[in-house]
Design a protein around this motif. Structure first.
Motif, PDB file in Angstrom:
ATOM      1  N   GLU A 272       0.869  -1.174   0.000  1.00 52.57           N
ATOM      2  CA  GLU A 272       0.000   0.000   0.000  1.00 52.57           C
ATOM      3  C   GLU A 272       0.908   1.226   0.000  1.00 52.57           C
ATOM      4  OE1 GLU A 272      -3.567  -0.778   2.925  1.00 52.57           O
ATOM      5  OE2 GLU A 272      -1.747  -1.760   3.671  1.00 52.57           O
ATOM      6  N   ILE A 273       0.630   2.162  -0.884  1.00 49.90           N
ATOM      7  CA  ILE A 273       1.518   3.312  -1.015  1.00 49.90           C
ATOM      8  C   ILE A 273       0.731   4.541  -1.439  1.00 49.90           C
ATOM      9  CG2 ILE A 273       2.099   2.830  -3.436  1.00 49.90           C
ATOM     10  CD1 ILE A 273       5.041   3.664  -2.568  1.00 49.90           C
ATOM     11  N   ALA A 274       1.201   5.710  -1.009  1.00 56.48           N
ATOM     12  CA  ALA A 274       0.553   6.965  -1.377  1.00 56.48           C
ATOM     13  C   ALA A 274       0.393   7.042  -2.890  1.00 56.48           C
ATOM     14  CB  ALA A 274       1.370   8.146  -0.861  1.00 56.48           C
ATOM     15  N   GLU A 275      -0.797   7.421  -3.337  1.00 53.32           N
ATOM     16  CA  GLU A 275      -1.090   7.355  -4.771  1.00 53.32           C
ATOM     17  C   GLU A 275      -0.262   8.341  -5.600  1.00 53.32           C
ATOM     18  OE1 GLU A 275      -5.204   8.179  -5.338  1.00 53.32           O
ATOM     19  OE2 GLU A 275      -5.039  10.307  -4.820  1.00 53.32           O
ATOM     20  N   LYS A 279       6.613   6.900 -10.184  1.00 56.51           N
ATOM     21  CA  LYS A 279       6.712   5.526 -10.673  1.00 56.51           C
ATOM     22  C   LYS A 279       8.097   4.931 -10.446  1.00 56.51           C
ATOM     23  CE  LYS A 279       3.009   5.386 -14.091  1.00 56.51           C
ATOM     24  NZ  LYS A 279       2.645   5.126 -15.510  1.00 56.51           N
ATOM     25  N   HIS A 280       9.153   5.748 -10.575  1.00 55.96           N
ATOM     26  CA  HIS A 280      10.490   5.180 -10.420  1.00 55.96           C
ATOM     27  C   HIS A 280      10.747   4.764  -8.972  1.00 55.96           C
ATOM     28  CE1 HIS A 280      11.356   9.355  -9.197  1.00 55.96           C
ATOM     29  NE2 HIS A 280      12.442   8.883  -8.603  1.00 55.96           N
ATOM     30  N   LEU A 286       9.139  -2.165  -5.395  1.00 52.12           N
ATOM     31  CA  LEU A 286       8.678  -3.471  -5.875  1.00 52.12           C
ATOM     32  C   LEU A 286       9.848  -4.419  -6.091  1.00 52.12           C
ATOM     33  CD1 LEU A 286       5.874  -2.463  -8.423  1.00 52.12           C
ATOM     34  CD2 LEU A 286       5.595  -3.482  -6.159  1.00 52.12           C
ATOM     35  N   ALA A 287      10.931  -3.895  -6.652  1.00 59.47           N
ATOM     36  CA  ALA A 287      12.099  -4.740  -6.907  1.00 59.47           C
ATOM     37  C   ALA A 287      12.697  -5.257  -5.605  1.00 59.47           C
ATOM     38  CB  ALA A 287      13.144  -3.956  -7.704  1.00 59.47           C
ATOM     39  N   ASN A 288      12.748  -4.407  -4.600  1.00 57.12           N
ATOM     40  CA  ASN A 288      13.343  -4.818  -3.324  1.00 57.12           C
ATOM     41  C   ASN A 288      12.411  -5.688  -2.490  1.00 57.12           C
ATOM     42  OD1 ASN A 288      16.125  -3.434  -2.689  1.00 57.12           O
ATOM     43  ND2 ASN A 288      14.915  -1.911  -3.815  1.00 57.12           N
ATOM     44  N   LEU A 289      11.116  -5.559  -2.715  1.00 60.28           N
ATOM     45  CA  LEU A 289      10.154  -6.376  -1.976  1.00 60.28           C
ATOM     46  C   LEU A 289       9.780  -7.644  -2.734  1.00 60.28           C
ATOM     47  CD1 LEU A 289       7.829  -3.468  -0.773  1.00 60.28           C
ATOM     48  CD2 LEU A 289       9.318  -4.861   0.684  1.00 60.28           C
ATOM     49  N   GLU A 293       3.543  -5.758  -9.984  1.00 57.00           N
ATOM     50  CA  GLU A 293       2.729  -4.540  -9.962  1.00 57.00           C
ATOM     51  C   GLU A 293       1.302  -4.831  -9.525  1.00 57.00           C
ATOM     52  OE1 GLU A 293       2.784  -1.806 -13.176  1.00 57.00           O
ATOM     53  OE2 GLU A 293       4.934  -2.036 -13.543  1.00 57.00           O
ATOM     54  N   SER A 294       0.840  -6.052  -9.750  1.00 60.59           N
ATOM     55  CA  SER A 294      -0.531  -6.401  -9.364  1.00 60.59           C
ATOM     56  C   SER A 294      -0.726  -6.427  -7.858  1.00 60.59           C
ATOM     57  CB  SER A 294      -0.908  -7.765  -9.945  1.00 60.59           C
ATOM     58  OG  SER A 294      -0.038  -8.778  -9.464  1.00 60.59           O
ATOM     59  N   ALA A 295       0.378  -6.376  -7.095  1.00 59.89           N
ATOM     60  CA  ALA A 295       0.281  -6.377  -5.631  1.00 59.89           C
ATOM     61  C   ALA A 295       0.281  -4.972  -5.047  1.00 59.89           C
ATOM     62  CB  ALA A 295       1.435  -7.180  -5.034  1.00 59.89           C
TER      63      ALA A 295
END
Length: 690
Positions: A272-275, A279-280, A286-289, A293-295
Motif C-alpha cells: 500500500e503506497i501513497a497514490e 513511478k520510479h 517493488l524490486a526490493n520487496l 505490480e498487481s500487488a
C-alpha cells in the motif's frame, strides 16, 4: 425438481470461489460504515474493521494462493487456477479499497468534522497547531527515528509487516559528501499512530493528527543540508501463516517461538503506497520487496487507516455510539451453580447473557472442596485474568487441573504460550493437543463428588473462553450435567491428553472422526424424508461454508425437495438458486452490531426435530483437520429457544440481512409492504436485555 442424475454435482461452475466470497463479506461490513442510520463513531469502527479484515485476508488467504501458484496446492471445488484467483482478487480488492477511501474522504471524515471530531490533514493545520506539532516531532518522535539512506553500504532494509514507513526522495550531499537519492524512515511500533492535540492548541477537545502526516510534514529535519523532493508513506503486508512441522520438532512451544520471531519479515504479498508516489520510486520498492505490480494498491489517505479506531476509545461521546446494555446474569452470587445445572440444563446466549456466568461456574469449582478435577480447552483466551486465576486457584487448592492450550490459534500464539507457561508454573498439567490437528473445540469438564458418586458438569460452547469477544460476538453456551454428554466429554479429554483410540460417543459428534459423516448422514436422512413425503428441512448457521462433500449433499437434498436455509456470515462457496440443483437453497448473511459467531444446525427429521450447537463451520479444515465438537440441545424448551433465538429470528431479519445471489453477489434485504422492519439483533437486545 430434478433427480440429479443428469447433473454432475462436482462441476466447478456450481461453486463460488472462497476468496472472492470472503471479499464480498468485507463489502457488507463496509456497507455498515456507509449506513447513515447508525451512530457516527460506530460507522468509523466498521470502516476500521473492514481495514483489519482486509489485512488478515492478504496475510493468510492471498499468501496461501500465492504459495499455491508457485508450489501447487489442493484443488478447490470452484476449480479456479491460482493465477486467475489472484487476478480477480486484485480487481475486487482494488474496488473495495477505492470505495473505503472515497467513503473516508468524502463522507465519514467530513461527518466527524461536523460533529466536532477532527482528524486534521496537513493542509488544515493552522500556525499554532503546526508549531505544537513541530515541537512534538522534535521532542517525542525524532529521537526514536533511524532514517536509512539507501546506497551500496546501506542496502534496502527489512520492512516489518504492516508497519508505517516513509520513502523520502532527496537531492544534495550529506556531511560526508555522499549524494542522496532515497531514504527510508521507519516508524517504530512504540510511537502512537494517532496524536491528540491539546485543547488549548486546537480549540476543541477532539482534534487528532495521524503520525504519518507528522512524519511527512517534518521529515526534512532528519536530513539537514539536503533537500527533500518528496515523502511518501507506504505499508507492506506479509505472509503471516506459521509453518511448523510438528512431527519433526521435539518442543512445539519452542518451535513456535522461533517461527514467531520471523513472522514479521516473511514474504511480502501487498504494498500500500501513497497514490502520488513517483513511478520510479514505486519500481524500486517493488524490486526490493519482490512484488509484482498487481500487488500494489495506491492509497488516497493514510495507509494505516485502521489505526483511526483509537479515536473511538479516545472520544467520550455516548450519543455517537450504540446505546450500552447490561447482559443478563443467570446465577445469583450466593447460588450454587452446580445445584442449578444438576436440576436442568442452562443455556446462555452471548452477548445478551453474560459470559461471567461461565466464569462463575469455574470460580465455584476452584474453591468447592467436593470438586476433584477440572479439564478445559483454551483456544483464544485474550486478556482473561478471571478465568486464568480460577484455574490457578484450583491448582493451588489441590484440584487436578488439566488444560489443553492450542498454541497454534492464529495471531494468538504468543498470548497462548504465555498462558501455558504461567499455568505450568502453578502445577497445572498443560497439553498442546494432537499433532496435525488444531484443537478448536470449546469444552470445560468439572468432576465433583456428590455422596457416593462422581458427577460430571460440562460447559460446551460455540465461542472462545474470552469475555472480551463474548461482549461483541454472538455465541451459544450449554451448561449441563447430562451423564451421557459428561461421559463423552470425559472420553474426548482422555483422547486429547493421552494416546486413546477414537471412542464411540453417545451424544456428541466429533471432528475429525464423526462430525463430517454425521452431517452427511443427517442431510441424507432429510432426503429420505422428502422422498417419502414427510417433513424435510435443514436450517444451519455458521461463519463459512466450503466443504465439497457437504455442499454436494446439500445440492442433492435440494434436488429431492428438502427446504434449506443457510445463515452464513462470511465466505460461502455454495451457489444457491441454480435451476435443477439448488432451487430450494437460500443463503443469507446478517451483519449487525455484534459479530455473528454461533454455529447451530437444525434438522426437521420428519417432525422429530434435532438441533445442535457446534464449534465447527462447514469447512474442510474444521470437519477434517481440526478437533471440534457438536452437541445436541436435548431439553425441548431449550431446543425451541435455540431455534427461535439463533435461527428463526434471523430468517425474519429484513434490515441487516443480505441474500446471496447465484452470481456470488449479495443483495440487501429490505422490508416489504407486508412485513414490518425486523432486526434480529435489535429484537434480541430488546427482548433479552430490555
Amino acid at each position: 425438481m430434478s433427480d440429479g442424475t443428469d447433473i454432475d454435482l462436482r462441476d466447478p461452475a456450481l461453486y463460488l470461489n472462497r476468496e472472492l466470497s470472503q471479499l464480498e463479506f468485507n463489502f457488507r461490513v463496509l456497507a455498515q460504515s456507509e449506513d447513515e442510520s447508525l451512530p457516527l463513531l460506530e460507522r468509523l469502527r466498521y470502516l476500521c474493521i473492514t481495514c483489519t479484515n482486509l489485512d488478515e485476508f492478504f496475510e493468510i488467504r492471498v499468501a496461501t494462493i500465492r504459495h499455491a501458484l508457485e508450489f501447487g496446492g489442493p484443488a478447490m471445488p470452484d476449480g479456479m487456477a491460482p493465477s486467475t484467483a489472484l487476478k480477480l482478487i486484485h480487481e475486487k480488492a482494488g474496488r473495495l479499497i477505492r470505495r473505503m477511501y472515497e467513503h473516508w474522504n468524502r463522507t465519514l471524515r467530513p461527518a466527524l468534522n461536523e460533529a466536532g471530531i477532527r482528524i486534521l490533514p496537513r493542509d488544515a493545520w493552522n500556525a499554532k497547531q503546526r508549531r505544537w506539532l513541530r515541537k512534538y516531532f522534535d521532542d517525542e518522535i525524532m529521537p526514536v527515528l533511524s532514517p536509512l539512506g539507501l546506497d551500496p553500504v546501506h542496502p534496502f532494509p527489512r520492512i516489518l509487516n504492516k508497519s508505517l514507513n516513509v520513502v523520502v526522495v532527496l537531492s544534495g550531499k550529506d556531511a560526508f559528501g555522499r549524494a542522496g537519492h532515497m531514504a527510508i524512515v521507519r516508524a517504530p511500533r512504540s510511537l502512537p499512530r494517532i496524536i491528540q492535540l491539546p485543547e488549548n492548541v486546537s480549540g476543541g477537545p477532539h482534534d487528532f493528527v495521524l503520525l504519518s502526516q507528522v512524519l511527512t510534514a517534518f521529515v526534512d529535519s532528519l536530513f539537514p543540508g539536503m533537500q527533500v523532493k518528496g515523502a511518501y508513506q507506504f505499508r507492506v503486508t506479509r505472509n503471516s501463516e506459521l509453518i511448523v512441522d510438528e512431527e519433526e520438532v521435539e518442543n512445539l512451544a519452542a518451535a513456535l517461538k522461533t517461527e514467531l520471531a520471523g513472522r514479521g519479515f516473511r514474504r511480502a504479498v501487498r504494498l500500500e503506497i501513497a497514490e502520488n508516489c513517483p513511478k520510479h520510486i514505486l519500481k524500486t520498492l517493488l524490486a526490493n520487496l519482490d512484488l509484482p505490480e498487481s500487488a500494489v494498491y495506491p492509497i488516497n489517505g493514510p495507509v494505516n487507516l485502521n489505526r483511526v479506531i483509537q479515536v473511538y476509545d479516545l472520544v467520550d461521546r455516548p450519543e455517537l455510539k450504540f446505546p450500552p446494555f447490561v447482559p443478563r446474569v443467570q446465577f445469583d452470587e450466593d447460588e450454587s451453580a452446580f445445584d442449578r445445572i444438576r436440576e436442568r440444563d442452562v443455556l446462555l446466549h452471548h452477548p445478551y447473557d453474560s459470559f461471567s456466568d461461565v466464569i462463575a461456574v469455574l470460580k465455584q469449582a476452584a474453591v468447592d472442596p467436593d470438586v476433584l478435577a477440572i479439564k478445559q480447552t483454551l483456544y483464544r483466551t485474550g486478556k482473561e485474568p478471571a478465568l486464568l486465576e480460577a484455574l490457578l486457584q484450583a491448582a493451588r487448592n489441590g484440584k487436578d487441573v488439566t488444560v489443553l492450550v492450542e498454541l497454534r490459534a492464529r495471531f494468538d500464539e504468543e498470548a497462548n504460550i504465555r498462558v501455558a507457561d504461567r499455568l505450568q508454573e502453578a502445577g497445572v498439567q498443560v497439553v498442546y493437543g494432537v499433532v496435525g490437528y488444531k484443537t478448536h473445540a470449546k469444552m470445560l469438564l468439572i468432576v465433583r463428588r456428590e455422596g457416593r458418586m462422581l458427577r460430571r458438569y460440562v460447559h460446551l460452547g460455540t465461542g472462545n473462553y474470552n469475555s472480551g469477544t463474548a461482549r461483541v460476538y454472538t455465541d451459544l453456551s450449554l451448561l449441563t450435567a447430562d451423564p451421557e454428554i459428561g461421559h463423552d466429554v470425559h472420553l474426548l479429554f482422555q483422547q486429547l491428553s493421552g494416546l486413546a483410540p477414537a471412542f464411540k460417543l453417545k451424544r456428541l459428534l466429533q471432528a475429525p472422526f464423526t462430525l463430517h459423516g454425521g452431517i452427511l448422514a443427517r442431510i441424507d436422512r432429510e432426503i429420505e424424508h422428502a422422498r417419502a413425503g414427510r417433513e424435510a428441512r435443514i436450517v444451519a448457521r455458521m461463519n463459512a461454508l466450503n466443504e465439497a462433500a457437504v455442499m454436494q449433499a446439500l445440492y442433492r437434498a435440494s434436488q429431492a425437495g428438502v427446504q434449506i436455509d443457510l445463515i452464513v456470515r462470511g465466505a460461502c462457496s455454495l451457489r444457491p438458486g441454480v435451476p435443477g440443483v439448488s432451487d430450494n437453497i437460500r443463503v443469507r448473511s446478517v451483519i449487525g452490531r455484534f459479530l455473528e459467531h454461533s454455529r447451530v444446525y437444525f434438522f426437521e427429521n420428519g417432525g422429530k426435530r434435532e438441533i445442535y450447537g457446534a464449534s465447527a463451520d462447514w469447512m474442510e479444515r474444521n470437519l477434517l483437520r481440526r478437533v471440534e465438537t457438536c452437541f445436541p440441545i436435548l431439553e425441548p424448551k431449550l431446543a425451541a429457544r435455540v431455534y427461535d433465538e439463533f435461527l428463526g429470528t434471523y430468517l425474519d431479519d429484513n434490515t441487516q440481512a443480505w441474500e446471496l445471489l447465484p452470481d456470488g453477489s449479495y443483495r440487501r434485504i429490505a422490508p416489504t409492504e407486508d412485513a414490518m422492519p425486523h432486526s434480529a439483533q435489535r429484537s434480541l437486545l430488546a427482548r433479552l436485555c430490555g
